[in-house]
Write a protein that holds these residues in place. Structure first.
Motif, PDB file in Angstrom:
ATOM      1  N   ARG A 107       0.837  -1.212   0.000  1.00 47.93           N
ATOM      2  CA  ARG A 107       0.000   0.000   0.000  1.00 47.93           C
ATOM      3  C   ARG A 107       0.868   1.259   0.000  1.00 47.93           C
ATOM      4  N   ALA A 108       1.899   1.271   0.828  1.00 48.16           N
ATOM      5  CA  ALA A 108       2.785   2.433   0.887  1.00 48.16           C
ATOM      6  C   ALA A 108       3.528   2.613  -0.434  1.00 48.16           C
ATOM      7  N   ALA A 109       3.956   1.528  -1.028  1.00 44.12           N
ATOM      8  CA  ALA A 109       4.661   1.601  -2.313  1.00 44.12           C
ATOM      9  C   ALA A 109       3.760   2.186  -3.388  1.00 44.12           C
ATOM     10  N   GLN A 110       2.502   1.773  -3.398  1.00 49.15           N
ATOM     11  CA  GLN A 110       1.575   2.291  -4.408  1.00 49.15           C
ATOM     12  C   GLN A 110       1.185   3.735  -4.125  1.00 49.15           C
ATOM     13  N   ALA A 111       1.374   4.166  -2.884  1.00 51.44           N
ATOM     14  CA  ALA A 111       1.109   5.566  -2.552  1.00 51.44           C
ATOM     15  C   ALA A 111       2.309   6.444  -2.894  1.00 51.44           C
ATOM     16  N   GLY A 112       3.377   5.824  -3.400  1.00 53.63           N
ATOM     17  CA  GLY A 112       4.530   6.596  -3.844  1.00 53.63           C
ATOM     18  C   GLY A 112       5.739   6.540  -2.935  1.00 53.63           C
ATOM     19  N   ASP A 113       5.686   5.775  -1.864  1.00 54.32           N
ATOM     20  CA  ASP A 113       6.813   5.673  -0.929  1.00 54.32           C
ATOM     21  C   ASP A 113       7.898   4.791  -1.565  1.00 54.32           C
ATOM     22  N   GLU A 114       8.981   5.427  -1.991  1.00 56.22           N
ATOM     23  CA  GLU A 114      10.067   4.719  -2.692  1.00 56.22           C
ATOM     24  C   GLU A 114      10.761   3.706  -1.780  1.00 56.22           C
ATOM     25  N   ALA A 115      10.958   4.058  -0.511  1.00 59.33           N
ATOM     26  CA  ALA A 115      11.589   3.123   0.429  1.00 59.33           C
ATOM     27  C   ALA A 115      10.720   1.883   0.610  1.00 59.33           C
ATOM     28  N   ALA A 116       9.399   2.081   0.718  1.00 60.21           N
ATOM     29  CA  ALA A 116       8.477   0.946   0.844  1.00 60.21           C
ATOM     30  C   ALA A 116       8.491   0.109  -0.425  1.00 60.21           C
ATOM     31  N   ARG A 117       8.582   0.758  -1.577  1.00 61.31           N
ATOM     32  CA  ARG A 117       8.631   0.036  -2.854  1.00 61.31           C
ATOM     33  C   ARG A 117       9.867  -0.869  -2.900  1.00 61.31           C
ATOM     34  N   ASN A 118      11.010  -0.329  -2.482  1.00 57.00           N
ATOM     35  CA  ASN A 118      12.247  -1.118  -2.473  1.00 57.00           C
ATOM     36  C   ASN A 118      12.169  -2.269  -1.473  1.00 57.00           C
ATOM     37  N   GLN A 119      11.647  -1.972  -0.283  1.00 57.20           N
ATOM     38  CA  GLN A 119      11.532  -3.012   0.741  1.00 57.20           C
ATOM     39  C   GLN A 119      10.538  -4.081   0.307  1.00 57.20           C
ATOM     40  N   ALA A 120       9.411  -3.684  -0.272  1.00 61.71           N
ATOM     41  CA  ALA A 120       8.428  -4.650  -0.767  1.00 61.71           C
ATOM     42  C   ALA A 120       9.044  -5.502  -1.861  1.00 61.71           C
ATOM     43  N   GLY A 121       9.827  -4.877  -2.718  1.00 64.02           N
ATOM     44  CA  GLY A 121      10.495  -5.624  -3.785  1.00 64.02           C
ATOM     45  C   GLY A 121      11.395  -6.714  -3.245  1.00 64.02           C
ATOM     46  N   ARG A 122      12.157  -6.385  -2.187  1.00 63.28           N
ATOM     47  CA  ARG A 122      13.038  -7.395  -1.585  1.00 63.28           C
ATOM     48  C   ARG A 122      12.232  -8.534  -0.960  1.00 63.28           C
ATOM     49  N   VAL A 123      11.170  -8.177  -0.228  1.00 68.32           N
ATOM     50  CA  VAL A 123      10.343  -9.195   0.424  1.00 68.32           C
ATOM     51  C   VAL A 123       9.695 -10.094  -0.628  1.00 68.32           C
ATOM     52  N   VAL A 124       9.115  -9.468  -1.639  1.00 64.96           N
ATOM     53  CA  VAL A 124       8.437 -10.215  -2.705  1.00 64.96           C
ATOM     54  C   VAL A 124       9.429 -11.105  -3.441  1.00 64.96           C
ATOM     55  N   TYR A 125      10.581 -10.546  -3.783  1.00 69.56           N
ATOM     56  CA  TYR A 125      11.581 -11.311  -4.505  1.00 69.56           C
ATOM     57  C   TYR A 125      11.992 -12.539  -3.702  1.00 69.56           C
ATOM     58  N   ASP A 126      12.249 -12.350  -2.413  1.00 69.80           N
ATOM     59  CA  ASP A 126      12.658 -13.476  -1.569  1.00 69.80           C
ATOM     60  C   ASP A 126      11.583 -14.562  -1.529  1.00 69.80           C
TER      61      ASP A 126
ATOM     62  N   HIS B 164      15.830 -30.120 -16.454  1.00 69.16           N
ATOM     63  CA  HIS B 164      15.033 -28.904 -16.622  1.00 69.16           C
ATOM     64  C   HIS B 164      15.977 -27.716 -16.769  1.00 69.16           C
ATOM     65  N   THR B 165      15.766 -26.893 -17.800  1.00 68.92           N
ATOM     66  CA  THR B 165      16.701 -25.802 -18.064  1.00 68.92           C
ATOM     67  C   THR B 165      16.279 -24.466 -17.454  1.00 68.92           C
ATOM     68  N   LEU B 166      15.063 -24.346 -16.994  1.00 68.42           N
ATOM     69  CA  LEU B 166      14.620 -23.094 -16.370  1.00 68.42           C
ATOM     70  C   LEU B 166      15.156 -23.039 -14.947  1.00 68.42           C
ATOM     71  N   GLN B 167      15.840 -21.961 -14.615  1.00 71.25           N
ATOM     72  CA  GLN B 167      16.428 -21.785 -13.295  1.00 71.25           C
ATOM     73  C   GLN B 167      15.510 -20.917 -12.429  1.00 71.25           C
ATOM     74  N   PRO B 168      15.566 -21.099 -11.092  1.00 69.09           N
ATOM     75  CA  PRO B 168      14.706 -20.289 -10.218  1.00 69.09           C
ATOM     76  C   PRO B 168      14.858 -18.790 -10.447  1.00 69.09           C
ATOM     77  N   THR B 169      16.083 -18.338 -10.614  1.00 68.12           N
ATOM     78  CA  THR B 169      16.306 -16.904 -10.815  1.00 68.12           C
ATOM     79  C   THR B 169      15.597 -16.414 -12.065  1.00 68.12           C
ATOM     80  N   ALA B 170      15.673 -17.189 -13.143  1.00 67.61           N
ATOM     81  CA  ALA B 170      15.011 -16.795 -14.389  1.00 67.61           C
ATOM     82  C   ALA B 170      13.493 -16.766 -14.215  1.00 67.61           C
ATOM     83  N   LEU B 171      12.942 -17.757 -13.519  1.00 71.66           N
ATOM     84  CA  LEU B 171      11.499 -17.808 -13.282  1.00 71.66           C
ATOM     85  C   LEU B 171      11.064 -16.604 -12.442  1.00 71.66           C
ATOM     86  N   VAL B 172      11.802 -16.302 -11.400  1.00 68.40           N
ATOM     87  CA  VAL B 172      11.456 -15.175 -10.530  1.00 68.40           C
ATOM     88  C   VAL B 172      11.579 -13.862 -11.294  1.00 68.40           C
ATOM     89  N   HIS B 173      12.651 -13.693 -12.032  1.00 70.19           N
ATOM     90  CA  HIS B 173      12.835 -12.446 -12.765  1.00 70.19           C
ATOM     91  C   HIS B 173      11.714 -12.217 -13.766  1.00 70.19           C
TER      92      HIS B 173
END
Length: 192
Positions: free
Chosen positions: A14-33, A50-59
């Motif tokens: 919610r904070a990221a969508q409201a424009g909070d850049e720090a929240a966007r970065n933190q949400a990105g890390r949490v989501v990525y993990d 299988h040739t698809l790697q987790p990193t490629a799937l996540v990205h």
């Protein structure tokens, strides 16, 4: 001094969508993990070549997620969309792999209700993923909630309890819908 506790993902989104850049970065890390953990678990159960790697799937899933314009209502909404994105990535990958083989005579075993995940699909993963995807599209027209449960269970690997929490329904309802969806899919996949 200990690091400050991470706010729940819903608050970060919610904070990221409201424009909070720090929240966007933190949400990105949490989501990525979290996405990486799901992808690693899924691909760890796949066949050895299988040739698809987790990193490629996540990205790929993450790129599709950040392209979404709709506001995230909560963690459940976000991971529901994430499930769709991961499903699309896996289906696109399976289509490319299948185009090379054209072996469409696979059967997807959907046996034990508590243990069905992509590791049950077997060595013909691409064809199996496509078969489940096609059957799931049919189920979605009949019962969207059951289709959503299958998507979250099969393509993301969430437990029945996690699905209940995300969909805000009881675990008993999830279990019942999962059993019904599996029975329906078993018939559909046998005919494919």
């Amino acid at each position: 001094m200990p690091a400050p506790a991470t706010p729940p993902l819903t608050e970060l989104l919610r904070a990221a969508q409201a424009g909070d850049e720090a929240a966007r970065n933190q949400a990105g890390r949490v989501v990525y993990d979290e996405l990486y953990g799901l992808a690693r678990a899924y691909l760890g159960r796949e066949r050895g070549d299988h040739t698809l790697q987790p990193t490629a799937l996540v990205h790929e899933a993450y790129l599709r997620l950040v392209g979404q314009v709709a506001p995230w209502k909560n963690r459940a909404h976000f991971f529901g969309i994430a499930a769709q994105m991961m499903r699309r990535v896996l289906v696109d990958y399976a289509r490319r792999a299948s185009a090379e083989r054209r072996d469409r005579q696979r059967v997807v075993p959907l046996e034990a209700a508590d243990t069905v995940s992509l590791d049950d699909v077997g060595a013909g993963g691409a064809e199996d993923v496509l078969a489940v995807h096609e059957a799931l599209e049919q189920l979605e027209r009949l019962d969207p909630r059951q289709a959503r449960i299958v998507e979250l269970r099969f393509f993301v690997g969430l437990s029945l309890e996690e699905i209940a929490e995300l969909l805000e329904i009881s675990p008993a309802t999830v279990s019942r819908d999962w059993a019904m969806a599996k029975a329906w899919l078993r018939v559909q996949l046998r005919d494919m």
